[in-house]
Write a protein that holds these residues in place. Structure first.
Motif, PDB file in Angstrom:
ATOM      1  N   CYS A 123       0.839  -1.208   0.000  1.00  0.00           N
ATOM      2  CA  CYS A 123       0.000   0.000   0.000  1.00  0.00           C
ATOM      3  C   CYS A 123       0.863   1.243   0.000  1.00  0.00           C
ATOM      4  O   CYS A 123       0.621   2.189  -0.751  1.00  0.00           O
ATOM      5  N   LEU A 124       1.868   1.225   0.866  1.00  0.00           N
ATOM      6  CA  LEU A 124       2.757   2.387   0.934  1.00  0.00           C
ATOM      7  C   LEU A 124       3.439   2.618  -0.404  1.00  0.00           C
ATOM      8  O   LEU A 124       3.567   3.750  -0.852  1.00  0.00           O
ATOM      9  N   GLY A 125       3.840   1.513  -1.026  1.00  0.00           N
ATOM     10  CA  GLY A 125       4.472   1.623  -2.336  1.00  0.00           C
ATOM     11  C   GLY A 125       3.535   2.269  -3.334  1.00  0.00           C
ATOM     12  O   GLY A 125       3.907   3.188  -4.070  1.00  0.00           O
ATOM     13  N   LYS A 126       2.285   1.818  -3.304  1.00  0.00           N
ATOM     14  CA  LYS A 126       1.284   2.373  -4.217  1.00  0.00           C
ATOM     15  C   LYS A 126       1.091   3.862  -3.964  1.00  0.00           C
ATOM     16  O   LYS A 126       0.976   4.658  -4.891  1.00  0.00           O
ATOM     17  N   MET A 127       1.074   4.200  -2.680  1.00  0.00           N
ATOM     18  CA  MET A 127       0.879   5.607  -2.322  1.00  0.00           C
ATOM     19  C   MET A 127       2.019   6.473  -2.860  1.00  0.00           C
ATOM     20  O   MET A 127       1.795   7.572  -3.347  1.00  0.00           O
ATOM     21  N   SER A 128       3.233   5.981  -2.739  1.00  0.00           N
ATOM     22  CA  SER A 128       4.324   6.833  -3.228  1.00  0.00           C
ATOM     23  C   SER A 128       4.321   6.883  -4.753  1.00  0.00           C
ATOM     24  O   SER A 128       4.725   7.888  -5.333  1.00  0.00           O
ATOM     25  N   ASP A 129       3.844   5.815  -5.402  1.00  0.00           N
ATOM     26  CA  ASP A 129       3.666   5.879  -6.862  1.00  0.00           C
ATOM     27  C   ASP A 129       2.732   7.024  -7.229  1.00  0.00           C
ATOM     28  O   ASP A 129       3.001   7.831  -8.105  1.00  0.00           O
ATOM     29  N   VAL A 130       1.613   7.052  -6.503  1.00  0.00           N
ATOM     30  CA  VAL A 130       0.606   8.091  -6.751  1.00  0.00           C
ATOM     31  C   VAL A 130       1.235   9.465  -6.615  1.00  0.00           C
ATOM     32  O   VAL A 130       1.042  10.354  -7.438  1.00  0.00           O
ATOM     33  N   ALA A 131       2.031   9.597  -5.572  1.00  0.00           N
ATOM     34  CA  ALA A 131       2.658  10.889  -5.319  1.00  0.00           C
ATOM     35  C   ALA A 131       3.634  11.248  -6.448  1.00  0.00           C
ATOM     36  O   ALA A 131       3.708  12.387  -6.880  1.00  0.00           O
TER      37      ALA A 131
END
Lengths: 427, 282
Positions: free
Chosen positions: A202-210
């Protein structure tokens, strides 16, 4: 490229409190309270509706701007107004006062799984939830496989989600939400779900989004996630914005909020749940060399920590100890009063009465900074009587510590004085 | 890529400000959220018949069983006149629009409270919720329509050109349900009394409409005019007329239309005024 994505000015939100008594739940109540209120209103001579103790400001005069592509953290204790702020920003509720403008579509991840229906299958819920979150049907069609893969529920996709394990349910819910593509994403506490592996994902996905250049507002109690994902953070307290700063600074400030100052902490009866425990903590203190209770100690001199407590019955095998932590929650060390085998033998049984356990922190051990003390009283592997992970904070000052000739901050929580030898190697 | 660019240029700006006064419907926004309305409707129907052995067949069985009861009690035992029609046909031709209305009303009036978890978490036009409840009732109606067709075949009744009016009449029934549903759903958010009242409202309303008895029972003149204030009188009369012929709808229909327009417009305004507070008080 410093376009504004979000701008709010003096946003305030008021709620009525004492809802249970105050809010007319039935028509009869409505009629009686309306009559009463009319009476009061006439008596007051028609004063503003925003007065009176029955109202509380969940948000008060919040103003800030967020640039496009920025990831902004929002931290604060429970009830500080974080969720209310996100609700106002995502238009779930209107502000009572103030003004704001939002450039772009807002997608909110306020608790994953909103709108999931237990009777529907995973597949059906992906479509339903996607539509609720504002995705178009063809968009969901396009991303369907990706969502299923991310969620790892694969072969159960046609099973009603009520038969899912809670982990599967949350993974699926997050997967749908994570594939939203709004210009502004509002995220509230979604990382609290699932196992460690999934959280990492999830964290990885979040930083992708960012990194895709979308604006993200990120609310969390998980400070390491906030530190990892955001550069700047807003700290809310009691509905007010107390700070906006680079994230490490803001996080330190937040962690220090509400912790007692003055180098001393007292406990009263309500502070611990297990009131029947034979261990009753009384006070925790930080003392300087001369025995004064202080908030700031000197690293070069060393200092003492003492815990005062009362035993209401005899306890066998008791150990009382402290945790030293940085304000970010990293452990520096743990120590118990019966670590020494001799003391351990001597205090096999502690009879009832009042005790003080005091330890000395040697000189030239701690680095400068703010630290948190935790307290633990337990019998190893048998029973834990008391634990308070954030009992007290204090400051360590590094005057006179090794290497002070260079005024740069030193990394790491310890700053030991080590013995160095320098020799010239002759060829 | 080009599409992306265009999207960026057309970034919508949303303004947050305290809500005041009365707002009208934002049809554009409602249109943008049409897929949500579709999915909510679809969910309502899907969930309703999940884990039921007979599934959607219940939408057929319900009118059949009700007509059976009506026929026995009112047709056979009480010998209620039925405008020269076989009683079962007389009853079903009124029962279908009535059940459409009652269903839509019951579903929409509790819809906001039933979707509280959505309302408190996510923004979308709140009208989507009662709208989709009404639409869900329309699907049930579509299914139960086959009962009517079956009975018309059995009694060998062939509809005339009046049949073309049917869509208009059905729309009118839906608007009636929506009008009342908007009022009740918005009030129910704060006062849960509504959901206890609805079953009684529906029951009283049914007996105040010419379903089990013909309209001729009501004395013509002032009483008939007052009777026409109930918009379902117009709906049912014209529905029967469209399918089975008989007297053309008269001036009572006009009264019904006026009443519905009034209820609908006021309902929409009331709803829009209250919707800003739904998330806070639901």
């Amino acid at each position: 490229m410093s376009e504004i994505a979000i701008r709010v000015e003096n946003i305030s939100k008021q709620y009525r409190i004492g809802v249970l008594q105050e809010r007319p739940d039935t028509l009869r109540d409505l009629l009686t309270t309306k009559a009463q209120r009319a009476g009061r209103w006439i008596k007051r001579g028609g004063a503003s509706q925003y007065e009176g103790p029955a109202h509380i400001w969940a948000l008060k005069d919040i103003s800030f701007e967020v640039e496009r592509g920025q990831v902004l953290g929002i931290v604060g204790r429970n009830g500080a107004g974080k969720s209310t702020l996100l609700k106002v920003l995502s238009r779930v509720t209107d502000p009572t006062l103030g003004f704001g403008e939002i450039h772009g579509r807002v997608g909110s991840l306020l608790e994953v799984g909103t709108g999931f229906h237990p009777e529907l299958s995973g597949r059906e819920n992906i479509y339903l939830n996607g539509a609720i979150l504002g995705m178009r049907r063809e968009e969901i069609d396009r991303k369907f496989d990706e969502i299923v893969e991310f969620s790892e529920v694969g072969k159960f996709i046609d099973t009603p989600v009520k038969r899912f394990s809670s982990g599967m349910y949350l993974r699926l819910a997050f997967a749908v939400a994570a594939h939203l593509e709004p210009e502004i994403l509002v995220v509230d506490e979604v990382l609290a779900v699932g196992d460690a592996e999934f959280q990492r994902k999830c964290l990885g996905k979040m930083s992708d989004v960012a990194q895709e250049g979308r604006t993200v507002l990120f609310v969390s109690h998980n400070m390491s996630a906030v530190l990892r994902l955001t550069q700047e953070t807003i700290v809310l307290d009691q509905g007010k914005m107390v700070m906006r700063a680079p994230t490490p600074e803001a996080v330190d400030h937040y962690l220090n909020m509400g912790l007692t100052k003055q180098g001393e902490r007292f406990w009263s009866g309500e502070d611990f749940i297990n009131q029947k425990a034979p261990f009753v903590p009384v006070a925790l203190r930080v003392l300087n060399l001369t025995g004064q209770v202080v908030d700031t100690v000197n690293a070069a001199e060393g200092f003492s920590i003492e815990l005062v407590y009362q035993l209401t019955e005899d306890i066998t095998g008791l150990r009382v100890g402290i945790y030293m932590m940085t304000t970010r929650g990293e452990f520096v060390f743990t120590s118990f009063d019966t670590d020494d085998p001799q003391l351990y033998q001597q205090y096999t049984v502690r009879t009832q009465g009042r005790y003080i356990s005091r330890c000395r922190i040697p000189s030239n051990l701690m680095n400068e900074g703010r630290y948190v003390l935790g307290v633990n009283a337990s019998v190893y592997r048998i029973q834990r009587f008391f634990q308070d992970d954030k009992a007290l904070t204090f400051t360590v000052d590094a005057t006179g510590a090794p290497g002070m000739q260079w005024p740069e901050p030193r990394l790491g929580p310890v700053r030991p004085k080590l013995e160095w030898k320098i020799g010239k190697v002759e060829r | 890529m080009e599409k992306r660019q265009q999207q960026k240029e057309a970034t919508p700006v949303i303004y947050l400000k305290p809500s005041k006064g009365w707002l009208s419907i934002d049809f554009n926004e409602l249109w943008r959220y049409r897929e949500l309305i579709y999915f909510l409707t679809w969910r309502d129907i899907k969930v309703r018949y999940k884990q039921a052995v007979l599934g959607i067949a219940w939408a057929l069985l319900q009118p059949v069983l009700t007509v059976l009861i009506f026929t026995v009690v009112f047709g056979v035992l009480l010998q209620t006149p039925s405008q020269g029609l076989p009683y079962p046909l007389f009853a079903i031709s009124a029962l279908l629009p009535w059940q459409l209305f009652a269903n839509a009303l019951q579903r929409s009036s509790i819809s906001l409270v039933g979707n509280a978890n959505l309302i408190t978490k996510i923004y979308f036009p709140r009208l989507a919720i009662p709208l989709s409840s009404v639409m869900a009732a329309l699907v049930d109606f579509g299914v139960s329509f086959f009962v009517l067709i079956g009975m018309m075949v059995y009694y060998r009744y062939l509809p005339g050109w009046n049949l073309l009016w049917l869509p208009v009449i059905i729309l009118f029934a839906l608007l009636t349900a929506l009008a009342v549903g908007l009022w009740l759903s918005a009030i129910n958010v704060q006062y849960r009394d509504v959901q206890h009242m609805v079953p009684f409202i529906v029951q009283v309303w049914m007996y105040a409409s010419p379903i089990v008895y013909p309209i001729e029972i009501i004395p013509a003149g002032i009483w008939r005019t007052l009777y026409g204030l109930n918009p379902m009188v117009g709906v049912i009369q014209s529905y029967r007329w469209a399918l089975l012929g008989g007297d053309q709808p008269d001036a009572t229909m006009l009264i019904s239309i006026v009443v519905v327009i009034f209820l609908l417009v006021s309902g929409v305004y009331y709803f829009r005024r209250m919707e800003k507070t739904f998330a806070d008080i639901v």
